[in-house]
Each structure stands twice: as structure tokens, then as C-alpha cells.
Design an enzyme around this catalytic site. Sequence first.
Site: not given
Length: 258
Positions: A151, A165
Site C-alpha cells: 500500500s 497497517y
Amino acid sequence: MGDPDGRRTKPLDGRTALVTGAGTGIGRETALMLAGEGARVVLVGRRRHLLDEVAAAVSDAGGTAFARSARVEDADEMRELAVWTREAAGPVDVLVNNAGGAGPTGDLRGLGEDEWNAVMGVNLTGVYLLTRAVLPHMLERGGGTVITVSSLAALHPTPLGGAPYGAAKAGVRNFTAYLRAAYRDAHIRATCILPGEVDTPAHDGRSVPPSRERRAAMVRPEDVARAVLLCATLPGRTVIEELVIAPTVSTPPRLSGP
């Protein structure tokens, strides 16, 4: 290009591709595209009914799919998955580490250890466990392709994504670089894909979902899947080491939600 029977030869004919997080979003679109190019696809995720729906779509399009419910963060289940895949569909030629997700807590002050460990487990530990499980088979057969979906949070962490995350996605990026450096001369291609915000069903579960305008500007799951397909179908002599995929236009103002 075709075979003696006149059938078009597809770039992944005879290959086995394993895709995690295959029930929805990027994983679903990736599985459909890999199957469309000839791969036998192994669909892995937590929710079996969603995997069965994707398998049916692959079958309806003339492809071959196998579904197995498993938790990527469980070492025993990943070892069993690798053995089962080899017996049911053949040794893994293309591994797509796509399973992931952020936790509900954005503020570090309210972040508990259980949430931290859960996010790390599915986003980082799971990548290590499954890659470790299939790597020996790839090396035995003279090579393979490992594509991991990270990501942009790995490069630009935000409060929206949350601390675990971003840290996990940075970890997978580093792990992919290690894998490439350690095994590239054994013909293991390791690619890390870093998408910006992607319009997936995960947004539906937020306490305040993104606005329609914001979602319209996001990357679509099929955009990332096309990138995975490119990385998987290039000649074995070539590897895309890292690929950033971001929206073309700036994110519109947050009119209704994060």
C-alpha cells in the site's frame, strides 16, 4: 499464437496461481484475470461462500478454480494449504499475497495490543508464512513469481489507515526486497505493488464511509489486478521490482466522511 488444434496459447497455460483475499476486491479481480490467461487459480480467504462465488465465475468463463478457506496468519494452515494446493492444482507458479486489512482504531492512544497483532498478522506475518510454505516448491522447479500487494501507506502512513497497517505494509515492502535479493539468481521474481486508495467493499464497513465523489476518484480493484497480471505474465527474464499505482486526479474534498 496457438497450438496445433487452433486454440490460442495463453501466457499462463499450465501454471498454478494462488491468490489470497480472493473473495472480493483486488483478489477477486486478480483471480478472474489470471484464470482468463490460462492459470489454474487457487482461491484463499476466510469466507468460503465468497470464494465459491468467484470459483463459479471462473468456471463459467471456461477456467479452473479451487477454493479453500484459511487464515493466512496461522502457520499450520499455511503449511497445509501449500501441500493441499500441490496435490489439488499443482505446485504454485505464481503467488499473489493480497489478503490484508486495517483495524478500526486510527488513534494510537486507543490502540490495543490485540488489534496491533491482528493487523500485523494478516498483512505481514501471513505474507511471510505463505511465502515460506511455497518457496521450496518454486526452488525445486527452477523458479516462480511472488507478487505482494502492499500500500502507499508503506510510504505515506496516515491516521486513517492506522499505525499497525502502515507499519505492516512497510514491512511487506521490505520483505519483498529481501526475497528478491536473496533468490533472484534462483529465478524467483518478487514484486511489490503499492496501490493508493482502492474502491473496495472494505470502505462500506467504515463508521463513516467515503463520499461518492471520493470513491469515484479512487483506483479500482481491476486496475490493480491488471498490474498483477502484467507482473505475472512478463517473460521470466524480467521482473517488475516495485510498482506504485495511484489515482490520476487529486482526492476531492471530504464532503461526507473520511
